[in-house]
Design a protein around this motif. Structure first.
Motif, mmCIF file in Angstrom:
data_model
loop_
_atom_site.group_PDB
_atom_site.id
_atom_site.type_symbol
_atom_site.label_atom_id
_atom_site.label_comp_id
_atom_site.label_asym_id
_atom_site.label_seq_id
_atom_site.Cartn_x
_atom_site.Cartn_y
_atom_site.Cartn_z
ATOM 1 N N TRP A 117 49.178 58.430 98.568
ATOM 2 C CA TRP A 117 49.445 59.697 98.045
ATOM 3 C C TRP A 117 50.876 60.008 97.874
ATOM 4 C CZ3 TRP A 117 45.206 62.846 96.589
ATOM 5 C CH2 TRP A 117 43.829 62.420 96.886
ATOM 6 N N ILE A 118 51.201 60.618 96.616
ATOM 7 C CA ILE A 118 52.739 60.712 96.443
ATOM 8 C C ILE A 118 52.934 62.249 96.333
ATOM 9 C CG2 ILE A 118 54.514 60.277 95.016
ATOM 10 C CD1 ILE A 118 53.472 57.545 94.586
ATOM 11 N N PHE A 119 53.719 62.844 97.050
ATOM 12 C CA PHE A 119 54.070 64.297 96.710
ATOM 13 C C PHE A 119 55.608 64.308 96.411
ATOM 14 C CE2 PHE A 119 50.285 64.085 99.552
ATOM 15 C CZ PHE A 119 49.413 64.966 99.049
ATOM 16 N N LYS A 120 55.998 65.378 95.929
ATOM 17 C CA LYS A 120 57.292 66.058 95.982
ATOM 18 C C LYS A 120 57.675 67.187 96.605
ATOM 19 C CE LYS A 120 56.787 68.998 91.862
ATOM 20 N NZ LYS A 120 56.938 70.178 92.405
ATOM 21 N N THR A 121 58.945 67.235 97.228
ATOM 22 C CA THR A 121 59.056 68.423 98.083
ATOM 23 C C THR A 121 59.256 69.676 97.053
ATOM 24 O OG1 THR A 121 61.648 67.970 97.775
ATOM 25 C CG2 THR A 121 60.522 67.154 99.579
#
Length: 240
Positions: A220-224
């Motif tokens: 899973w890839i998230f941004k801040t």
């Protein structure tokens, strides 16, 4: 104060074995009322942190009154716990002592045993490493086999990542190599990104050792919240 208890050593050994793949002698421990984390700094470009985060529900008892952050000899921690399991001990309690200059472990073989076998190690208080708050409202999810194949194909230590509401791309400009995964082609799942929105950030592809774990199924890839950092999250599926 930070302390927790586990009724079985095996799940914790499994957890820290993931970090042992990187051959680090020390690691940072971060304890808060909502999370316990073991963090190592990767010698990579761009600079990256690898964190194993464990929620309080994982433990049979967990207590933390405030944020604690210390550096510990993680290799020695792993050796002590593994040796105690081999010698027949099945549960343990962890303590961060009040001055934060030592951590302590107490082990026992069975619930009726009154005496605990204890071990202590030095620890060093540190300033917490901040990577930003995760924005869970938008994400990319990729099958781990797909991502592992992409990393092997790129054959690079880092890549420029671009995320839109329809695709994610991994670009290595200096060798003119790019991989694009499309939501429409079901190569990835993308949610929460508005049409026209674009997030660009550089990530390390170094932790291929982590990706080889059979426990991991999806990345899973998230941004801040300020979109300055991209965070890769790989749920391990560890539980008691």
């Amino acid at each position: 104060m930070l302390n927790f208890m586990l009724d079985s050593l095996e799940p914790f050994i499994d957890a820290i074995s993931i970090l042992q793949r990187f051959d680090h002698d020390t690691a940072d421990l971060e304890g808060s009322p909502t999370m316990f984390s073991i963090i190592i700094s990767l010698a990579s470009s761009p600079p990256s942190l690898l964190a194993l985060q464990i929620m309080p529900q994982f433990f049979s008892h967990f207590s933390c009154d405030q944020l604690h952050y210390v550096n510990v000899p993680i290799a020695e921690v792993a050796t002590i716990i593994s040796n105690m399991e081999r010698d027949g001990f099945y549960s343990f309690v962890f303590f961060l002592l009040a001055n934060q200059e030592r951590i302590a472990f107490a082990f026992k073989r069975h619930s009726q045993q009154r005496r605990w076998d204890t071990r202590q190690l030095k620890s060093e208080p540190l300033e917490p490493k901040k990577v930003g708050e995760i924005d869970y409202s938008s994400f990319v999810s990729i099958d781990l086999e797909e991502f592992r194949s992409s990393v092997i194909t790129l054959c690079a230590g880092r890549a420029l990542v671009t995320i839109t509401n329809s695709e994610i791309s991994f670009d290595v400009p200096y060798i003119n190599r790019e991989i694009i995964l499309s939501k429409e082609k079901r190569e990835c799942i993308i949610g929460g990104f508005e049409e026209g929105e674009k997030v660009i950030s550089e990530i390390t592809l170094f932790p291929i050792k982590l990706l080889n774990s059979s426990r991991l199924k999806r990345l899973w890839i998230f941004k801040t919240n300020d979109s300055s950092v991209i965070i890769l999250v790989a749920p391990t599926g560890l539980w008691q």
